[in-house]
Design a protein around this motif. Structure first.
Motif, PDB file in Angstrom:
ATOM      1  N   LEU A 131     -10.384 -36.494   4.994  1.00  0.00           N
ATOM      2  CA  LEU A 131      -9.010 -36.515   5.481  1.00  0.00           C
ATOM      3  C   LEU A 131      -8.179 -35.459   4.767  1.00  0.00           C
ATOM      4  O   LEU A 131      -8.372 -35.197   3.579  1.00  0.00           O
ATOM      5  CB  LEU A 131      -8.383 -37.886   5.222  1.00  0.00           C
ATOM      6  CG  LEU A 131      -8.980 -39.084   5.945  1.00  0.00           C
ATOM      7  CD1 LEU A 131      -8.368 -40.372   5.407  1.00  0.00           C
ATOM      8  CD2 LEU A 131      -8.766 -38.984   7.441  1.00  0.00           C
ATOM      9  N   THR A 132      -7.223 -34.892   5.487  1.00  0.00           N
ATOM     10  CA  THR A 132      -6.261 -33.987   4.861  1.00  0.00           C
ATOM     11  C   THR A 132      -5.223 -34.832   4.129  1.00  0.00           C
ATOM     12  O   THR A 132      -5.125 -36.049   4.335  1.00  0.00           O
ATOM     13  CB  THR A 132      -5.546 -33.132   5.922  1.00  0.00           C
ATOM     14  OG1 THR A 132      -4.751 -34.004   6.749  1.00  0.00           O
ATOM     15  CG2 THR A 132      -6.528 -32.345   6.774  1.00  0.00           C
ATOM     16  N   ASP A 133      -4.438 -34.195   3.267  1.00  0.00           N
ATOM     17  CA  ASP A 133      -3.379 -34.929   2.561  1.00  0.00           C
ATOM     18  C   ASP A 133      -2.431 -35.599   3.545  1.00  0.00           C
ATOM     19  O   ASP A 133      -2.007 -36.737   3.333  1.00  0.00           O
ATOM     20  CB  ASP A 133      -2.607 -34.002   1.628  1.00  0.00           C
ATOM     21  CG  ASP A 133      -3.391 -33.644   0.375  1.00  0.00           C
ATOM     22  OD1 ASP A 133      -4.493 -34.205   0.167  1.00  0.00           O
ATOM     23  OD2 ASP A 133      -2.903 -32.806  -0.396  1.00  0.00           O
ATOM     24  N   LYS A 134      -2.102 -34.907   4.619  1.00  0.00           N
ATOM     25  CA  LYS A 134      -1.207 -35.488   5.628  1.00  0.00           C
ATOM     26  C   LYS A 134      -1.844 -36.722   6.261  1.00  0.00           C
ATOM     27  O   LYS A 134      -1.179 -37.753   6.419  1.00  0.00           O
ATOM     28  CB  LYS A 134      -0.892 -34.447   6.706  1.00  0.00           C
ATOM     29  CG  LYS A 134       0.035 -34.964   7.780  1.00  0.00           C
ATOM     30  CD  LYS A 134       0.329 -33.893   8.813  1.00  0.00           C
ATOM     31  CE  LYS A 134       1.215 -34.471   9.914  1.00  0.00           C
ATOM     32  NZ  LYS A 134       1.535 -33.476  10.924  1.00  0.00           N
ATOM     33  N   ASP A 135      -3.129 -36.629   6.601  1.00  0.00           N
ATOM     34  CA  ASP A 135      -3.824 -37.776   7.185  1.00  0.00           C
ATOM     35  C   ASP A 135      -3.936 -38.936   6.200  1.00  0.00           C
ATOM     36  O   ASP A 135      -3.813 -40.107   6.594  1.00  0.00           O
ATOM     37  CB  ASP A 135      -5.215 -37.372   7.670  1.00  0.00           C
ATOM     38  CG  ASP A 135      -5.172 -36.461   8.882  1.00  0.00           C
ATOM     39  OD1 ASP A 135      -4.189 -36.530   9.651  1.00  0.00           O
ATOM     40  OD2 ASP A 135      -6.127 -35.677   9.060  1.00  0.00           O
ATOM     41  N   ILE A 136      -4.155 -38.604   4.927  1.00  0.00           N
ATOM     42  CA  ILE A 136      -4.219 -39.648   3.902  1.00  0.00           C
ATOM     43  C   ILE A 136      -2.889 -40.394   3.848  1.00  0.00           C
ATOM     44  O   ILE A 136      -2.861 -41.631   3.834  1.00  0.00           O
ATOM     45  CB  ILE A 136      -4.563 -39.052   2.517  1.00  0.00           C
ATOM     46  CG1 ILE A 136      -5.996 -38.528   2.501  1.00  0.00           C
ATOM     47  CG2 ILE A 136      -4.348 -40.088   1.411  1.00  0.00           C
ATOM     48  CD1 ILE A 136      -6.334 -37.695   1.267  1.00  0.00           C
ATOM     49  N   SER A 181     -11.909 -36.644  -0.232  1.00  0.00           N
ATOM     50  CA  SER A 181     -12.725 -35.833  -1.131  1.00  0.00           C
ATOM     51  C   SER A 181     -12.716 -36.454  -2.524  1.00  0.00           C
ATOM     52  O   SER A 181     -11.825 -37.237  -2.870  1.00  0.00           O
ATOM     53  CB  SER A 181     -12.203 -34.401  -1.167  1.00  0.00           C
ATOM     54  OG  SER A 181     -10.869 -34.383  -1.647  1.00  0.00           O
ATOM     55  N   LEU A 182     -13.718 -36.113  -3.315  1.00  0.00           N
ATOM     56  CA  LEU A 182     -13.819 -36.680  -4.664  1.00  0.00           C
ATOM     57  C   LEU A 182     -12.596 -36.397  -5.518  1.00  0.00           C
ATOM     58  O   LEU A 182     -12.193 -37.234  -6.322  1.00  0.00           O
ATOM     59  CB  LEU A 182     -15.071 -36.159  -5.368  1.00  0.00           C
ATOM     60  CG  LEU A 182     -16.385 -36.741  -4.877  1.00  0.00           C
ATOM     61  CD1 LEU A 182     -17.553 -36.085  -5.598  1.00  0.00           C
ATOM     62  CD2 LEU A 182     -16.413 -38.245  -5.067  1.00  0.00           C
ATOM     63  N   ASP A 183     -11.990 -35.236  -5.336  1.00  0.00           N
ATOM     64  CA  ASP A 183     -10.804 -34.916  -6.138  1.00  0.00           C
ATOM     65  C   ASP A 183      -9.585 -35.739  -5.734  1.00  0.00           C
ATOM     66  O   ASP A 183      -8.606 -35.793  -6.469  1.00  0.00           O
ATOM     67  CB  ASP A 183     -10.492 -33.418  -6.089  1.00  0.00           C
ATOM     68  CG  ASP A 183     -10.102 -32.929  -4.714  1.00  0.00           C
ATOM     69  OD1 ASP A 183     -10.738 -33.352  -3.732  1.00  0.00           O
ATOM     70  OD2 ASP A 183      -9.165 -32.109  -4.628  1.00  0.00           O
ATOM     71  N   ARG A 184      -9.623 -36.396  -4.596  1.00  0.00           N
ATOM     72  CA  ARG A 184      -8.518 -37.249  -4.132  1.00  0.00           C
ATOM     73  C   ARG A 184      -8.808 -38.740  -4.280  1.00  0.00           C
ATOM     74  O   ARG A 184      -7.925 -39.573  -4.098  1.00  0.00           O
ATOM     75  CB  ARG A 184      -8.216 -36.964  -2.651  1.00  0.00           C
ATOM     76  CG  ARG A 184      -7.611 -35.617  -2.408  1.00  0.00           C
ATOM     77  CD  ARG A 184      -6.372 -35.583  -3.161  1.00  0.00           C
ATOM     78  NE  ARG A 184      -5.381 -34.678  -2.658  1.00  0.00           N
ATOM     79  CZ  ARG A 184      -4.420 -34.228  -3.437  1.00  0.00           C
ATOM     80  NH1 ARG A 184      -4.366 -34.580  -4.685  1.00  0.00           N
ATOM     81  NH2 ARG A 184      -3.512 -33.437  -2.955  1.00  0.00           N
ATOM     82  N   VAL A 210      -6.011 -41.712  -4.326  1.00  0.00           N
ATOM     83  CA  VAL A 210      -5.914 -42.647  -3.196  1.00  0.00           C
ATOM     84  C   VAL A 210      -6.068 -44.088  -3.688  1.00  0.00           C
ATOM     85  O   VAL A 210      -5.331 -44.980  -3.258  1.00  0.00           O
ATOM     86  CB  VAL A 210      -6.950 -42.309  -2.102  1.00  0.00           C
ATOM     87  CG1 VAL A 210      -7.079 -43.422  -1.082  1.00  0.00           C
ATOM     88  CG2 VAL A 210      -6.583 -40.998  -1.426  1.00  0.00           C
ATOM     89  N   THR A 211      -6.987 -44.307  -4.604  1.00  0.00           N
ATOM     90  CA  THR A 211      -7.173 -45.654  -5.154  1.00  0.00           C
ATOM     91  C   THR A 211      -5.895 -46.133  -5.838  1.00  0.00           C
ATOM     92  O   THR A 211      -5.473 -47.279  -5.639  1.00  0.00           O
ATOM     93  CB  THR A 211      -8.357 -45.675  -6.138  1.00  0.00           C
ATOM     94  OG1 THR A 211      -9.546 -45.289  -5.435  1.00  0.00           O
ATOM     95  CG2 THR A 211      -8.550 -47.057  -6.736  1.00  0.00           C
ATOM     96  N   GLU A 212      -5.262 -45.276  -6.618  1.00  0.00           N
ATOM     97  CA  GLU A 212      -3.991 -45.639  -7.263  1.00  0.00           C
ATOM     98  C   GLU A 212      -2.915 -45.952  -6.231  1.00  0.00           C
ATOM     99  O   GLU A 212      -2.122 -46.880  -6.412  1.00  0.00           O
ATOM    100  CB  GLU A 212      -3.525 -44.528  -8.203  1.00  0.00           C
ATOM    101  CG  GLU A 212      -4.321 -44.435  -9.475  1.00  0.00           C
ATOM    102  CD  GLU A 212      -4.254 -45.710 -10.311  1.00  0.00           C
ATOM    103  OE1 GLU A 212      -3.162 -46.296 -10.430  1.00  0.00           O
ATOM    104  OE2 GLU A 212      -5.297 -46.112 -10.836  1.00  0.00           O
ATOM    105  N   ARG A 213      -2.866 -45.186  -5.183  1.00  0.00           N
ATOM    106  CA  ARG A 213      -1.877 -45.439  -4.121  1.00  0.00           C
ATOM    107  C   ARG A 213      -2.128 -46.791  -3.459  1.00  0.00           C
ATOM    108  O   ARG A 213      -1.188 -47.518  -3.126  1.00  0.00           O
ATOM    109  CB  ARG A 213      -1.930 -44.321  -3.085  1.00  0.00           C
ATOM    110  CG  ARG A 213      -1.508 -42.955  -3.590  1.00  0.00           C
ATOM    111  CD  ARG A 213       0.002 -42.850  -3.789  1.00  0.00           C
ATOM    112  NE  ARG A 213       0.738 -43.178  -2.597  1.00  0.00           N
ATOM    113  CZ  ARG A 213       0.984 -42.363  -1.573  1.00  0.00           C
ATOM    114  NH1 ARG A 213       0.577 -41.116  -1.615  1.00  0.00           N
ATOM    115  NH2 ARG A 213       1.656 -42.782  -0.513  1.00  0.00           N
TER     116      ARG A 213
END
Length: 82
Positions: free
Chosen positions: A3-8, A47-50, A54-57
């Motif tokens: 997913l892109t940041d916008k999609d996330i 992606s792994l760097d996100r 995402v988990t924190e969010r």
């Protein structure tokens, strides 16, 4: 495909808007089954760097409703970090 940041952001917004109805319709384990299915569907597509972000969010979404993150996620994250 990741997913892109916008999609996330869109997916996290959808998840946040879903929580009140999930709480209303489901008790105990049923809530967690539904919530984790939705949350994992997001986490599985970043992606792994996100992943940690995402988990924190997702944890923040839960905290808005006074809910602690699921222990299996915390344990998995601790194991993964080792």
């Amino acid at each position: 495909m990741c997913l892109t940041d916008k999609d996330i952001e869109l997916q996290l917004g959808d998840l946040a808007r879903t929580v009140p109805q999930l709480l209303k319709d489901n008790q105990g384990a049923e809530f967690w089954i539904q919530f984790l299915d939705l949350a994992n569907a997001i986490r599985d597509r970043v992606s792994l760097d996100r992943y940690d972000w995402v988990t924190e969010r997702i944890y923040e979404i839960l905290s808005r409703y006074g809910i602690s993150p699921p222990s299996r996620w915390i344990l998995a994250a601790a194991t993964w970090a080792i």
